[in-house]
Design an enzyme around this catalytic site. Sequence first.
Site, PDB file in Angstrom:
ATOM      1  N   ARG A   1       0.865  -1.183   0.000  1.00 56.36           N
ATOM      2  CA  ARG A   1       0.000   0.000   0.000  1.00 56.36           C
ATOM      3  C   ARG A   1       0.894   1.223   0.000  1.00 56.36           C
ATOM      4  O   ARG A   1       2.111   1.129   0.132  1.00 56.36           O
ATOM      5  CB  ARG A   1      -0.999   0.003   1.173  1.00 56.36           C
ATOM      6  CG  ARG A   1      -0.647  -0.739   2.417  1.00 56.36           C
ATOM      7  CD  ARG A   1       0.419  -0.132   3.258  1.00 56.36           C
ATOM      8  NE  ARG A   1       0.252   1.282   3.472  1.00 56.36           N
ATOM      9  CZ  ARG A   1       1.252   2.128   3.652  1.00 56.36           C
ATOM     10  NH1 ARG A   1       2.510   1.694   3.637  1.00 56.36           N
ATOM     11  NH2 ARG A   1       1.035   3.401   3.837  1.00 56.36           N
ATOM     12  N   GLY A   2       0.272   2.376  -0.179  1.00 59.02           N
ATOM     13  CA  GLY A   2       1.025   3.604  -0.407  1.00 59.02           C
ATOM     14  C   GLY A   2       1.050   3.862  -1.901  1.00 59.02           C
ATOM     15  O   GLY A   2       1.499   3.023  -2.680  1.00 59.02           O
ATOM     16  N   ALA A   3       0.564   5.018  -2.317  1.00 60.90           N
ATOM     17  CA  ALA A   3       0.378   5.286  -3.747  1.00 60.90           C
ATOM     18  C   ALA A   3       1.638   5.069  -4.590  1.00 60.90           C
ATOM     19  O   ALA A   3       1.578   4.397  -5.633  1.00 60.90           O
ATOM     20  CB  ALA A   3      -0.157   6.708  -3.948  1.00 60.90           C
TER      21      ALA A   3
ATOM     22  N   ARG B   1      -7.343  -0.275  -6.984  1.00 61.78           N
ATOM     23  CA  ARG B   1      -7.515   0.822  -6.029  1.00 61.78           C
ATOM     24  C   ARG B   1      -7.870   2.085  -6.818  1.00 61.78           C
ATOM     25  O   ARG B   1      -7.047   2.564  -7.578  1.00 61.78           O
ATOM     26  CB  ARG B   1      -6.239   1.078  -5.205  1.00 61.78           C
ATOM     27  CG  ARG B   1      -5.665  -0.105  -4.426  1.00 61.78           C
ATOM     28  CD  ARG B   1      -6.476  -0.493  -3.206  1.00 61.78           C
ATOM     29  NE  ARG B   1      -6.706   0.560  -2.249  1.00 61.78           N
ATOM     30  CZ  ARG B   1      -5.889   0.874  -1.235  1.00 61.78           C
ATOM     31  NH1 ARG B   1      -4.741   0.251  -1.085  1.00 61.78           N
ATOM     32  NH2 ARG B   1      -6.222   1.809  -0.372  1.00 61.78           N
TER      33      ARG B   1
ATOM     34  N   GLN C   1      -1.961   1.872  10.023  1.00 66.30           N
ATOM     35  CA  GLN C   1      -0.687   2.030   9.296  1.00 66.30           C
ATOM     36  C   GLN C   1       0.305   2.895  10.068  1.00 66.30           C
ATOM     37  O   GLN C   1       1.508   2.791   9.854  1.00 66.30           O
ATOM     38  CB  GLN C   1      -0.925   2.634   7.907  1.00 66.30           C
ATOM     39  CG  GLN C   1      -1.729   1.754   6.971  1.00 66.30           C
ATOM     40  CD  GLN C   1      -3.167   2.206   6.872  1.00 66.30           C
ATOM     41  OE1 GLN C   1      -3.762   2.597   7.884  1.00 66.30           O
ATOM     42  NE2 GLN C   1      -3.736   2.180   5.686  1.00 66.30           N
TER      43      GLN C   1
ATOM     44  N   ASP D   1      -2.358  10.614  -2.022  1.00 64.80           N
ATOM     45  CA  ASP D   1      -2.658   9.563  -3.001  1.00 64.80           C
ATOM     46  C   ASP D   1      -3.079  10.142  -4.345  1.00 64.80           C
ATOM     47  O   ASP D   1      -2.965   9.473  -5.357  1.00 64.80           O
ATOM     48  CB  ASP D   1      -3.753   8.649  -2.458  1.00 64.80           C
ATOM     49  CG  ASP D   1      -3.223   7.707  -1.398  1.00 64.80           C
ATOM     50  OD1 ASP D   1      -2.957   6.547  -1.728  1.00 64.80           O
ATOM     51  OD2 ASP D   1      -3.060   8.140  -0.240  1.00 64.80           O
TER      52      ASP D   1
ATOM     53  N   ASN E   1      -6.010  11.873   0.539  1.00 64.31           N
ATOM     54  CA  ASN E   1      -5.066  11.112   1.361  1.00 64.31           C
ATOM     55  C   ASN E   1      -5.856  10.276   2.365  1.00 64.31           C
ATOM     56  O   ASN E   1      -7.089  10.360   2.425  1.00 64.31           O
ATOM     57  CB  ASN E   1      -4.088  12.060   2.083  1.00 64.31           C
ATOM     58  CG  ASN E   1      -2.896  11.322   2.665  1.00 64.31           C
ATOM     59  OD1 ASN E   1      -2.250  10.532   1.974  1.00 64.31           O
ATOM     60  ND2 ASN E   1      -2.598  11.552   3.929  1.00 64.31           N
ATOM     61  N   LYS E   2      -5.155   9.481   3.116  1.00 61.28           N
ATOM     62  CA  LYS E   2      -5.794   8.578   4.080  1.00 61.28           C
ATOM     63  C   LYS E   2      -6.835   9.300   4.921  1.00 61.28           C
ATOM     64  O   LYS E   2      -6.627  10.429   5.363  1.00 61.28           O
ATOM     65  CB  LYS E   2      -4.709   7.950   4.970  1.00 61.28           C
ATOM     66  CG  LYS E   2      -5.227   6.999   6.036  1.00 61.28           C
ATOM     67  CD  LYS E   2      -6.031   5.850   5.442  1.00 61.28           C
ATOM     68  CE  LYS E   2      -5.261   5.037   4.430  1.00 61.28           C
ATOM     69  NZ  LYS E   2      -6.061   3.964   3.814  1.00 61.28           N
TER      70      LYS E   2
END
Length: 316
Positions: free
Chosen positions: A45-47, A79, A177, A218, A228-229
């Site tokens: 995960r993580g763009a 995603r 996370q 993201d 973003n998250k």
Amino acid sequence: MIKAFLWDGEKLLLLDQRKLPEKEEWVVLKDHLQTAQAIKDMMVRGAPAIGCVSAYGFLMGIRKGEDPSKVYEVLKNTRPTAYNLFYALDRMMKAYQSGEDLEKTAKAIEEEDYLANRRMAQIGNELIPDGARILTHCNTGALATAGLGTALGIIRQAHYSGKSIFVWVDETRPYLQGSRLTAWELLKEGIPHKIITDSAAGFLMKKGMVDCVIVGADRITRRGDVANKIGTYTLSVLAKVHGIPFYVVAPSSTIDYSIERGEEIPIEERSEKEVKSFRNCQFAPEDSPALHLAFDITPAENITAIITEKGIWKPT
């Protein structure tokens, strides 16, 4: 250096981030279908990392003799919010259509992200005063990128440069996370930090215990709105109210020039099970419904500066 993934010339190895911090377990991916599932399941995960991994997934799919359009679609539909995914896949498809070396292209996407992280760390470090107490959200480190990190890359660079910094680590519900991954990376670097509940951030700001907020992204629009998250928007509002700088850090590959405003960004909605349980531990009534929005949108006016490898951008 911490790595989220490794390419060995034939297959892709992923550090299963769902198992951290208790276990460092590597998983072998051999085709685009396994890669797509790993992205969906948040094994990676993580763009930026998703973009790099999808490039290698595309390469493996083509090497298997699969139809390029189908490989592209399978990976693209994993995603919906992370723009680096689409950036990487579009670049791989163009390389295929022009007869370029796909492995070379995938490696270039990875290398460029790593170099961008290094450059952002250098640029962003100029904004961090000695003694800064930094609040960060989610994980934006080596685990979310090709190495070093975006927001966490700046924190690393500040530490490497000898600054006496301290990091408040939002736990980042519901997938944790922050408490699982960011704290794990900070421990390995010996960077002073404490994990806090997401809801504690505002009170810490009120008490004068936060000097700046640094987060990743993201997707970024032309005007500077940021996806973003989930929880990032809340932090931006709190920082604005308390007069605290709010920095966003992301490579230029995260900017979606086809979109002007944040309202146009598709927001991923994940399974409610991730809100009601964690690692087979059920802590909410089974029959109670839950809403799990994976991301939110922070408007440009709440952002002090966006830091990319190309420089510091102050949205207006």
